[in-house]
Design an enzyme around this catalytic site. Structure first.
Site, short mmCIF file in Angstrom:
data_model
loop_
_atom_site.label_atom_id
_atom_site.label_comp_id
_atom_site.label_asym_id
_atom_site.label_seq_id
_atom_site.Cartn_x
_atom_site.Cartn_y
_atom_site.Cartn_z
CG ASP A 123 -13.32 6.86 -1.46
OD1 ASP A 123 -13.44 6.70 -0.23
OD2 ASP A 123 -12.24 6.75 -2.06
NE ARG B 289 -3.97 0.66 1.78
CZ ARG B 289 -5.20 0.80 2.27
NH1 ARG B 289 -5.42 1.59 3.30
NH2 ARG B 289 -6.22 0.15 1.72
NE ARG C 42 -10.91 -5.04 0.35
CZ ARG C 42 -10.08 -4.07 0.75
NH1 ARG C 42 -10.58 -2.97 1.27
NH2 ARG C 42 -8.77 -4.17 0.59
CD GLN D 17 -13.33 -1.52 -0.84
OE1 GLN D 17 -12.57 -1.51 0.12
NE2 GLN D 17 -14.57 -1.98 -0.75
CB CYS E 172 -14.07 1.69 -0.36
SG CYS E 172 -13.39 3.35 -0.20
CG HIS F 21 -8.49 0.44 -3.06
ND1 HIS F 21 -7.75 -0.66 -2.64
CD2 HIS F 21 -9.24 0.80 -1.97
CE1 HIS F 21 -8.03 -0.92 -1.38
NE2 HIS F 21 -8.94 -0.06 -0.95
#
Ligand code: CP
Ligand code: NVA
Length: 304
Positions: free
Chosen positions: A219, A96, A287, A126, A259, A123
């Site tokens: 988001d 990440r 997830r 996700q 998310c 991402h």
């Protein structure tokens, strides 16, 4: 996302559904016994870190959390050298990071699979969980209408790539100066051509995007690393909150996704986030199941 073809995505989702059901029955297949995943985090994480770590443990393997502050990467050891060394110890790497180039360098120099655990640009883990969640609830996403409201950020860019793979109509409503990556958008539009079941459209008006949407999603307006822009971003995104009036324009069966982490009263109203059309907790749980399928696919000596 671009590394997966449509058939591989379907296989991942079938396996994720099987793993989810197995877990509900109390069955824990030990498909990754003896395998170790190294997870390098340059940014904060709750869901990604915990779901990958728990996923590895449930499959009989182990995960190492490597904060970039505590390893030599944080003191300037290059990503390429780190990738080569860590590949000698580990069966897979997750990163990440800020610049997406860091993931590409790691993938180039590592001799084990590298998973993008979020970059400033994408991402993918996700979005795989989000599409899996939609399919789980509504059967298929093909030809459906997905509305993205707000920032043209890493999530938006990945939804764009996903529209090509999973074939749905994506309408993104972003304020001026906060569009998704133009290269990502152009590549996806070219890849789609004149597909009647999939398209990607960029608009300014959130209401135009929300109209008849089967899935509405948003988001944060301030992603990790953008904290200094907080004031100007809060101004720029006025009018882009997903609230009940926006939801009422969508298809009656619409689902709301986020998310997380979410900011009630900014990109989404509390009424929507905590309301009956919101599937955020299932989305977060998924997830784990989808990533377990990804981990088996990449790390297992005999993948499904
Ligand atoms: N959605 C997501 O990736 O959450 P974290 O930042 O908590 O991992
Ligand atoms: N766009 C957000 C996603 C967090 C999971 C960020 O990059 O901070």
């Amino acid at each position: 996302m671009v590394d997966l073809d449509a058939l591989e995505m379907q296989a991942l989702f079938s396996r994720a559904a099987w793993l989810k059901e197995a877990r509900q029955r109390g069955h824990a297949p030990q498909t990754l016994q003896g395998r170790v995943l190294g997870m390098i985090f340059e940014k904060a994480s709750t869901r990604t870190r915990v779901s990958f770590e728990v996923g590895m443990l449930q499959l009989g393997g182990q995960a190492l959390f490597l904060s970039s502050k505590d390893i030599q990467l944080g003191r300037g050891e290059t990503i390429s050298d780190s990738a080569m060394v860590l590949s000698r110890f580990l069966d897979g790497l997750l990163l990440r990071t800020y610049s997406h180039e860091n993931i590409e360098i790691m993938a180039k120099f590592a001799s084990v699979p590298v998973i993008n655990g979020l970059s400033d640009t994408f991402h993918p883990c996700q979005i795989l969980a989000d599409i899996f969640t939609y399919i789980e609830k509504r059967g298929s996403i093909q030809g459906r209408r997905v509305a993205w409201i707000g920032d043209g950020n890493n999530m938006a860019n990945t939804w764009i790539q996903a529209a090509v793979k999973a074939r749905f109509h994506l309408v993104l409503a972003c304020p001026e100066h906060y569009d998704p990556d133009p290269a990502v958008l152009m590549a996806a539009q070219q890849a789609l051509g004149n597909d009647s079941e999939a398209s990607i459209q960029l608009v300014r008006d959130p209401r135009a995007a929300a109209e008849q949407a089967d899935l509405l999603t948003t988001d944060t307006w301030i992603s990790m690393g953008q904290e200094k822009e907080q004031h100007q971003r809060l101004q720029a995104f006025q009018g882009y909150q997903v609230d009940q009036s926006l939801m009422s324009l969508a298809h009656p069966d619409v689902l709301f996704m986020h998310c997380l982490p979410a900011h009630r009263g900014e990109e989404v109203s509390a009424e929507v986030l905590d309301g009956p059309q919101s599937v955020i907790w299932d989305e977060a749980e998924n997830r784990l199941h989808v990533q377990k399928a990804v981990l088996e696919w990449l790390l297992s000596p005999c993948p499904f």
